[in-house]
Design a protein around this motif. Structure first.
Motif, PDB file in Angstrom:
ATOM      1  N   PHE A 356       0.836  -1.204   0.000  1.00 53.04           N
ATOM      2  CA  PHE A 356       0.000   0.000   0.000  1.00 53.04           C
ATOM      3  C   PHE A 356       0.872   1.256   0.000  1.00 53.04           C
ATOM      4  CE2 PHE A 356      -3.813  -2.422   1.635  1.00 53.04           C
ATOM      5  CZ  PHE A 356      -4.630  -2.088   0.554  1.00 53.04           C
ATOM      6  N   PHE A 357       1.936   1.249   0.792  1.00 51.34           N
ATOM      7  CA  PHE A 357       2.848   2.393   0.818  1.00 51.34           C
ATOM      8  C   PHE A 357       3.424   2.650  -0.569  1.00 51.34           C
ATOM      9  CE2 PHE A 357       7.350   3.694   1.023  1.00 51.34           C
ATOM     10  CZ  PHE A 357       7.201   4.965   1.560  1.00 51.34           C
ATOM     11  N   GLN A 358       3.841   1.578  -1.240  1.00 53.73           N
ATOM     12  CA  GLN A 358       4.393   1.698  -2.582  1.00 53.73           C
ATOM     13  C   GLN A 358       3.352   2.273  -3.535  1.00 53.73           C
ATOM     14  OE1 GLN A 358       5.647  -2.048  -4.476  1.00 53.73           O
ATOM     15  NE2 GLN A 358       7.664  -1.148  -4.727  1.00 53.73           N
ATOM     16  N   ALA A 359       2.110   1.813  -3.403  1.00 54.54           N
ATOM     17  CA  ALA A 359       1.038   2.297  -4.281  1.00 54.54           C
ATOM     18  C   ALA A 359       0.753   3.773  -4.054  1.00 54.54           C
ATOM     19  CB  ALA A 359      -0.224   1.467  -4.050  1.00 54.54           C
ATOM     20  N   PHE A 360       0.779   4.212  -2.807  1.00 57.66           N
ATOM     21  CA  PHE A 360       0.544   5.630  -2.528  1.00 57.66           C
ATOM     22  C   PHE A 360       1.688   6.496  -3.071  1.00 57.66           C
ATOM     23  CE2 PHE A 360      -2.327   4.107   1.004  1.00 57.66           C
ATOM     24  CZ  PHE A 360      -3.487   4.612   0.423  1.00 57.66           C
ATOM     25  N   MET A 361       2.910   5.986  -2.996  1.00 59.28           N
ATOM     26  CA  MET A 361       4.044   6.721  -3.561  1.00 59.28           C
ATOM     27  C   MET A 361       3.906   6.846  -5.075  1.00 59.28           C
ATOM     28  SD  MET A 361       7.694   6.016  -1.741  1.00 59.28           S
ATOM     29  CE  MET A 361       8.357   7.206  -2.894  1.00 59.28           C
ATOM     30  N   VAL A 362       3.522   5.750  -5.731  1.00 57.39           N
ATOM     31  CA  VAL A 362       3.331   5.791  -7.178  1.00 57.39           C
ATOM     32  C   VAL A 362       2.238   6.793  -7.537  1.00 57.39           C
ATOM     33  CG1 VAL A 362       2.568   4.459  -9.182  1.00 57.39           C
ATOM     34  CG2 VAL A 362       4.169   3.445  -7.545  1.00 57.39           C
TER      35      VAL A 362
END
Length: 546
Positions: A356-362
């Motif tokens: 989820f963190f990676q998705a929010f960064m993207v």
């Protein structure tokens, strides 16, 4: 960076634990594996800007980066083959603080890479229509690109929650359908166009092979070639499965390097022959090249088909990469380097909070496309930041390889860089200096692309890189003993098992595998300490932990 690279890495991890001892890989097979792991077509338009001089840049990057990465990684992978890759290699030389930086660079670099590769996917999707003018307008529409980036990435994230096995086969076929076949089509048609007597869109002649070094800005876009070659280290672990590593592995690597350079050079020239330099667009030129070639060949109907094939390659690679590095970061987190919040997994063992963190960064990076003056400018900035962070990891890897020759000189290495310590200094040193050179050039705004204010461009790169480098050091400084998951099976560094410190010279000639077995047999294997080498505690109940 190949869109199928993560699939090769994931498959390698599974095969290492299940393969039979007598498994062998031929020179040809290993060479093909390395080519597939590295080759991607997305970046070819950026180098087509240079015409024939692109050959110089490709060969230079291969000599000072591709070959050194391949050979140095082979020694590190055979000397320290336990799970961890670059995290373990750097940690063996410099301790867990720098190892965490290297792993963090890989994770963040991949996260920043997602919007760039998905931009290419969005453009491919736009060109699946019947009207090229409308397709071009749609491909340059920032809101369309942003929508595709976000929708596809979040979809890939939710697919990743199901585990890597759910899409491993899709990823493997995606590499063939979306990269290899389109590359062959591009090269064949591009050179057929040239040899049919059509006037090429670039200057021809032997003198054109040498770049104009008087124009310093010409080397800026060329620095991105280094990232084209990234990923060869992923298959270094297979060196143990080659019949004669000392002889066969270098042959396979040099063959793969030559094949990779040939594909990149011929593919780039194919675009340069057809598309005028003034019309080259980093995000659209590959698709327009195909369309122009198909129109010339009288098969204009094939354009949308190839665009769809390229989209398949992008999607397959992204789905795999969503799970790959996040899984590596999850292992490091459970080893005690990230708070328990980041160690949360679902029933499939996937790190949901990390994903989820990676998705929010993207998502946040994707919004850059709305702020910057053009999609092409955003693409260039994010691509350069990706190069910068990845090169930091590679510089740490080269430095670790050289240092380990002195701190652990007798550690068994089934494959060693030829030439003894001098050979390591030459090959590792060339790789380090080449990476450093590309790192420095990556901060210079290119003249060929409108990136808005040069000061803003440089500021984004410097600020972004600084934040990403400082962050892992801050996290490491505040780590707590209770962050470690007692069930983690991450094997300690050899210097921890031997009660020494990172960088301390040891004459030990015991392999890392034997050290691990002896530690486990003792019933109380060493744990990672929360200082870079001091205070070696032991696990309760004999479970190996970090």
């Amino acid at each position: 960076m190949s869109d199928s690279k993560a699939a090769n890495s994931s498959a390698a991890d599974q095969q290492r634990s299940k393969s039979k001892q007598n498994a062998q890989i031929t020179i040809g097979a290993l060479a093909v594996m390395n080519i597939v792991a590295v080759v991607s077509l997305r970046g070819l338009p950026s180098e087509a800007e240079y015409g024939l001089s692109s050959i110089f840049y490709y060969v230079l990057a291969a000599v000072v980066f591709l070959i050194p990465v391949s050979i140095v990684a082979a020694e590190l992978a055979t000397g320290w083959p336990e799970t961890g890759g670059v995290f373990r290699w750097v940690g063996e030389a410099f301790g867990p603080r720098w190892a965490f930086l290297a792993m963090f660079m890989l994770f963040i670099e991949v996260t920043i890479w997602f919007p760039t590769v998905l931009t290419f996917g969005a453009v491919s999707l736009a060109y699946t229509g019947d009207n090229q003018n409308l397709d071009a307008q749609l491909a340059g529409n920032k809101l369309f690109v942003l929508a595709v980036v976000l929708v596809v990435y979040w979809l890939a994230t939710f697919i990743a929650f199901r585990g890597a096995k759910a899409f491993s086969r899709v990823s493997q076929w995606g590499g063939i359908i979306g990269t290899i076949i389109p590359a062959v089509i591009l090269i064949v048609l591009g050179f057929a166009y040239f040899f049919a007597g059509n006037t090429p869109q670039i200057q021809m002649g032997w003198g054109e092979l040498i770049p104009d070094f008087g124009n310093f800005s010409n080397v800026v876009l060329a620095a991105s070639i280094f990232l084209f070659y990234a990923g060869m280290e992923m298959n270094a672990i297979h060196v143990k499965e080659v019949k004669n590593p000392t002889r066969d592995y270098p042959i396979a690597v040099l063959t793969a390097a030559a094949g990779t350079v040939i594909i990149f050079v011929l593919g780039t020239l194919a675009i340069a022959f057809v598309v005028p330099q003034a019309d080259i667009n980093l995000t659209q030129s590959l698709l327009t090249s195909y369309n122009d070639m198909f129109e010339w060949a009288g098969i204009g109907w094939a354009g949308p088909i190839v665009a769809f094939m390229l989209l398949i390659g992008v999607l397959a690679g992204v789905v795999t990469w969503v799970a790959g590095p996040s899984t590596g970061m999850l292992a490091v987190a459970k080893a005690g380097y990230l708070p328990r919040f980041w160690q949360h997994t679902n029933k499939n063992g996937m790190g949901t909070h990390i994903l989820f963190f990676q998705a929010f960064m993207v998502t946040g990076l994707g919004l850059t496309y709305v702020v910057l003056p053009s999609v092409q400018a955003a693409y260039q900035i994010l691509s350069q930041l990706t190069v910068i962070l990845y090169l930091i990891m590679y510089m740490l890897m080269f430095a670790a390889a050289i240092y380990l020759r002195y701190s652990q000189p007798n550690r068994p290495r089934p494959y060693r860089v030829p030439g003894g310590d001098v050979g390591m200094w030459i090959i590792g040193g060339v790789g380090f200096l080449g990476s450093l050179m590309a790192f420095a050039f990556s901060f210079i705004p290119p003249d060929q692309i409108s990136v808005g204010s040069p000061e803003v461009y440089v500021g984004i790169l410097v600020g972004g890189a600084a934040v990403m480098v400082i962050l892992p050091f801050v996290i490491y400084a505040f780590r707590k003993p209770h962050w470690r998951d007692g069930s983690s099976a991450f094997v300690p560094f050899t210097w921890q098992i031997e009660h020494t410190h990172p960088g301390t010279v040891t004459e030990s000639s015991i392999s890392t595998q034997q050290l691990t077995r002896e530690a486990e047999a003792s019933g109380s294997p060493m744990t990672f300490s929360h200082a870079d080498g001091g205070g070696h505690g032991r696990t309760a109940g004999g479970s190996t932990a970090v």
